[in-house]
Structures are given as C-alpha cells and as structure tokens.
Design an enzyme around this catalytic site. Structure first.
Site, mmCIF file in Angstrom:
data_model
loop_
_atom_site.group_PDB
_atom_site.id
_atom_site.type_symbol
_atom_site.label_atom_id
_atom_site.label_comp_id
_atom_site.label_asym_id
_atom_site.label_seq_id
_atom_site.Cartn_x
_atom_site.Cartn_y
_atom_site.Cartn_z
ATOM 1 N N HIS A 133 0.750 -1.317 0.077
ATOM 2 C CA HIS A 133 0.227 -0.427 -0.298
ATOM 3 C C HIS A 133 0.831 0.961 0.057
ATOM 4 O O HIS A 133 2.260 1.372 0.598
ATOM 5 C CB HIS A 133 -1.129 0.001 1.247
ATOM 6 C CG HIS A 133 -1.617 1.176 1.728
ATOM 7 N ND1 HIS A 133 -1.457 2.131 1.501
ATOM 8 C CD2 HIS A 133 -3.095 0.262 1.083
ATOM 9 C CE1 HIS A 133 -2.722 3.065 1.736
ATOM 10 N NE2 HIS A 133 -3.370 2.419 1.360
ATOM 11 N N ASP A 210 2.593 -4.386 8.404
ATOM 12 C CA ASP A 210 1.823 -3.401 8.445
ATOM 13 C C ASP A 210 0.262 -4.763 8.092
ATOM 14 O O ASP A 210 0.677 -5.668 6.622
ATOM 15 C CB ASP A 210 2.210 -2.689 6.530
ATOM 16 C CG ASP A 210 0.439 -2.410 5.719
ATOM 17 O OD1 ASP A 210 -0.377 -2.678 6.863
ATOM 18 O OD2 ASP A 210 -0.098 -1.786 4.515
ATOM 19 N N GLN A 213 -4.896 -5.058 6.325
ATOM 20 C CA GLN A 213 -5.409 -6.063 5.888
ATOM 21 C C GLN A 213 -5.704 -7.005 6.078
ATOM 22 O O GLN A 213 -6.629 -8.347 6.054
ATOM 23 C CB GLN A 213 -5.351 -6.003 4.418
ATOM 24 C CG GLN A 213 -6.444 -5.566 3.363
ATOM 25 C CD GLN A 213 -7.083 -4.915 3.509
ATOM 26 O OE1 GLN A 213 -8.512 -5.703 3.683
ATOM 27 N NE2 GLN A 213 -7.291 -3.592 3.483
ATOM 28 N N LYS A 236 -10.736 -0.665 9.852
ATOM 29 C CA LYS A 236 -10.643 -1.709 8.880
ATOM 30 C C LYS A 236 -11.138 -3.008 9.648
ATOM 31 O O LYS A 236 -11.579 -4.408 9.565
ATOM 32 C CB LYS A 236 -9.591 -2.385 7.831
ATOM 33 C CG LYS A 236 -9.292 -1.009 7.459
ATOM 34 C CD LYS A 236 -7.920 -1.137 6.824
ATOM 35 C CE LYS A 236 -7.722 -0.368 5.596
ATOM 36 N NZ LYS A 236 -6.429 0.081 4.885
ATOM 37 N N CYS A 374 -4.535 2.605 -3.729
ATOM 38 C CA CYS A 374 -3.352 3.090 -3.185
ATOM 39 C C CYS A 374 -2.293 2.143 -3.119
ATOM 40 O O CYS A 374 -1.465 1.637 -2.937
ATOM 41 C CB CYS A 374 -3.568 3.318 -1.624
ATOM 42 S SG CYS A 374 -5.099 4.769 -1.345
#
Ligand code: PLP
Length: 417
Positions: A133, A210, A213, A236, A374
């Site tokens: 991202h 990260d 997600q 999220k 993104c």
C-alpha cells in the site's frame, strides 16, 4: 442519498449471522438493499461498537491521565482497557508494547522517523515488496530522500505472490530495515510474514509488518510472527476511523526517541531540558482519540466474541462462492490469484473501464471500489491502470456476490450494446 428506514429485503443464499448487528443494512436506497463490498477500504460498524462509543462519550468522558476526579479516572481506565484489548488481540506480552496512533499510516511514519531514521546512512537499504500500500512505500521513500538510503523492492509473480528467494537475496549487509504487508489490499495475497521475518532476522534486519488488511481476516500473534513492529487501523476491523495501534517490542520502544513532542509524553519539562515519559506515553503526545480507542477496544471484543473459527469459515465460504460466480463471467480477469488469499477480488472486465463498472453498480446500491487502491505499483505490475475490487466482511452473504455477478452481467450487456 435518500435514506429509507425500511428493513432491507432478505438477500438470497446463505445469510450472515452477524448482518443484523450492523444498522447500515437496515437502510435501503430507492428500495434496493445495500450490497457493501468495500470492507478493504473501510468496514461498517456494528451497534456494539457504536453503542460503546456513545456510552463512553455521553457518560464516562473526560481527559485522561491528569484528573483525580471520578470521570477522569473512569476515562483513563477505559483507555487503558482498550490498550489491554489490543495487547490481547495481537498476543503481545506487555501493554507497554502497544501505542495508539491515528492508523496504519501514522504507525509506519512513526517507525520510519523514530526507529529507522537514526540508523540510516547514505548507501544503506530499506527492503519492501512490490505489493505494498502507498502508506508502506511513501514514508520509506521520504526517508531515503532524506538520508541517501536506497529503497529495494522484492518482486511479485503473475499470481501476486512475493518471490521469497528474491526477497532473501535482497537482504544483505546494507539492509537496515524491512517492511511488508501481512495481506495485500489490492490483491488479497497473504504473505508468509513469519518466514519473511525469519529471513530478515537471519541478516540482523528489523521488521515492520503492515497488518491493516489482515486483522479482520485472521488471528494475529506478533510473538509467533516474531516481528519487531506490527501496525493496523481500527476502521478496517469494524471499529472507528482515526484510531489504530502500533505494536513494537518493548526494547525498541524504550530505546527510540519520541516521534512528536507535546503534552502527555513528558516526565518533566524545563528550559534546561525535558525528560520523557516511558513507552507507550512517550509516543502519544497530546490528547489522544480517547473515544476512538474505546471503540477499537469494543470492536476487538466484538470480533473475539464471534471467534476466529466462525469468521474464517464464513469468509472461506464467501471466497469460494465469489470465485465461482466471477469465473462464470466471460471477459472477467481476476488480478491476484495467489493460493493464500483472503476474501477480496480485484478484477478487470474486457472492454469496460473499471470506473464505469463502479458507477454502474452503484446505481444498484452495490458498493465496490474502482481505482488503484493506493497500490499503483501493483497496477503497473499487472499492466492495468485500475481494477474494480470487491472486498468482503463478516456481514456479507452469498447473495451479495450473486448480486455483484448479476450486476456485472448487466454492465457487460450495456457496454456491448
Ligand atoms: C488501508 C491500508 C493502509 C492504510 O491504513 P490507514 O487506515 O489509511 O492509515 C495501509 N496498508 C494496507 C495494506 C491497507 O489496506
């Protein structure tokens, strides 16, 4: 948007036992029920989260830490309780390893500024992957421009799988940091983060994962992964926006300089010198998003109460169904076909621009996202300017995917005519 408070007509196919928790699905648009397929951009919130935030803001709110009166003590306890919930959720070993931030983006910037920057000299390298991202690319580019370090990118194959051999090959004596996604927001790929962390650590390279997600799709155990840092966003995970968390190993947090200066992060301030509070307060300058943290804690409790087994089996069923119905549409090409994936579909439709697909579906109250998500380097890798993405949450049903497929058939007929 015209809102109607009628209850949405039941969707065909398997239901979701949790759909009723989300007030938004009771609202129809021109009589059409909402088909929400954009959870990878932001998830909807259940009443459990909304109620917890409202109750806190209405009856338990005050600024935290400094007050000696009851309300401030209660607010401080709620904020601390939310931190404990995040620690438990990530299986970190100590509450001091959890810093509240605005979201994943701020978490990455914090690590880039406070941890990586002091370690970088010209010629050093930072390693990321091709499926990141923008928020796990741009902070590192800024840092490289500032320090003379170089950004290295591990390639992905035609399915959207990171080439592990190439990743390992790019780790060397000059590599000072590695950062990579747990799950790709553009492709759905699940990265083998434990193995990637092991490879980096074998070269003495610290790692940020990260997790933006991943957190809504699978249990995360930072101790099992072994990563130095792990970042995610509340919005999220069926929680509020403007709040997220950064996990970091305590030894790192203790050694790192503050990220921002201000109130709440100091031990004492004088013009001859200021000393800082210990982690995590050292990284939480100013009045934080207290209600957001309470909402994030409530979102975690909501997900924990459902349990990962139920969430994962529901998502797996949807993923299989989605693959089937999309495969039946001729001219549709899935972008991202990694064997390890979450319930997220990126696709292009022959002869139709992704933005036209999005607009067309929106007329049927089907919410998908069209664009580069993104992740422009991913689009470039697959030779497309954009895709349309359908991403699923626990409230989705097979009926939603059937509605998507029917909508896509209508799109095709319309543009063929
Ligand atoms: C959404 C997302 C981000 C950025 O999260 P913010 O909440 O916008 O800070 C970073 N990485 C991935 C993989 C994402 O999906």
């Amino acid at each position: 948007m015209k809102e109607s408070l009628e209850t949405a007509a039941p969707v065909s196919g398997t239901t979701s036992p949790w759909r009723g928790d989300f007030p938004v699905f009771a609202v129809t648009e021109n009589g059409k029920p909402l088909v929400y397929l954009d959870s990878a951009a932001s998830a909807q919130k259940p009443h459990q989260v909304l109620d917890a935030v409202r109750h806190f803001e209405a009856f338990e709110y005050a600024n935290i830490h400094r007050g000696v009166y009851k309300l401030s003590e209660t607010a401080t306890a709620r904020y601390g309780g939310a931190r404990a919930a995040v620690r438990r959720f990530l299986n970190a070993s100590d509450d001091r390893e959890i810093v509240f931030v605005r979201g994943t983006t701020e978490a990455v910037n914090l690590v880039a500024r406070s941890f990586a920057r002091p370690r970088l000299a010209p010629g050093d390298e930072i390693l990321i992957t091709h499926l990141e991202h923008h928020s796990n690319i741009v902070p590192w580019q800024l840092l490289c421009a500032e320090t003379g370090a170089e950004l290295k990118v591990a390639p992905i194959d035609d399915r959207g799988v990171v080439d592990l051999e190439a990743f390992a090959g790019l780790l060397g004596p000059r590599t000072k940091f590695a950062a990579f996604a747990h799950v790709s927001n553009a492709l759905g790929t699940v990265n083998p983060v434990r193995e990637m962390t092991r490879l980096a650590h074998a070269q003495g390279v610290p790692v940020l994962v990260d997790g933006a997600q991943a957190v809504a799709h699978m249990p995360v155990d930072v101790q099992e992964i072994g990563c130095d840092f792990y970042a995610f966003s509340g919005h999220k995970l069926y929680g509020p926006s403007g709040i997220g968390a950064l996990y970091g190993k305590l030894e790192h947090f203790e050694a790192m300089p503050p990220y921002q200066g201000g109130g709440d992060m100091i031990r004492s301030v004088s013009f001859s010198g200021t000393t800082f509070a210990p982690a995590p307060q050292k990284f939480e300058a100013g009045t934080p998003n207290i209600g957001g943290a309470v909402g994030l804690g409530a979102a975690i409790e909501y997900v924990e109460a459902i349990g990962w087994e139920a969430i994962e089996s529901h998502q797996r069923a949807l993923q299989e169904h989605g693959e089937q119905v999309l495969a039946s549409i001729t001219g549709l090409r899935l972008i991202g076909t990694a064997p390890e994936r979450v319930s997220l579909f990126s696709y292009v439709l022959e002869g139709v621009h992704p933005h036209d697909i999005g607009t067309f579906l929106a007329a049927d109250n089907i919410a998908v996202r069209s664009g580069h998500h993104c992740a422009q380097p991913v689009m470039e890798r697959f030779g497309v300017p954009a895709t349309t993405r359908a991403s699923l949450g626990i409230y989705n049903t097979r009926g939603d995917l059937d509605a998507l497929a029917a909508g896509l058939q209508r799109v095709k007929e319309f543009f063929a005519a």
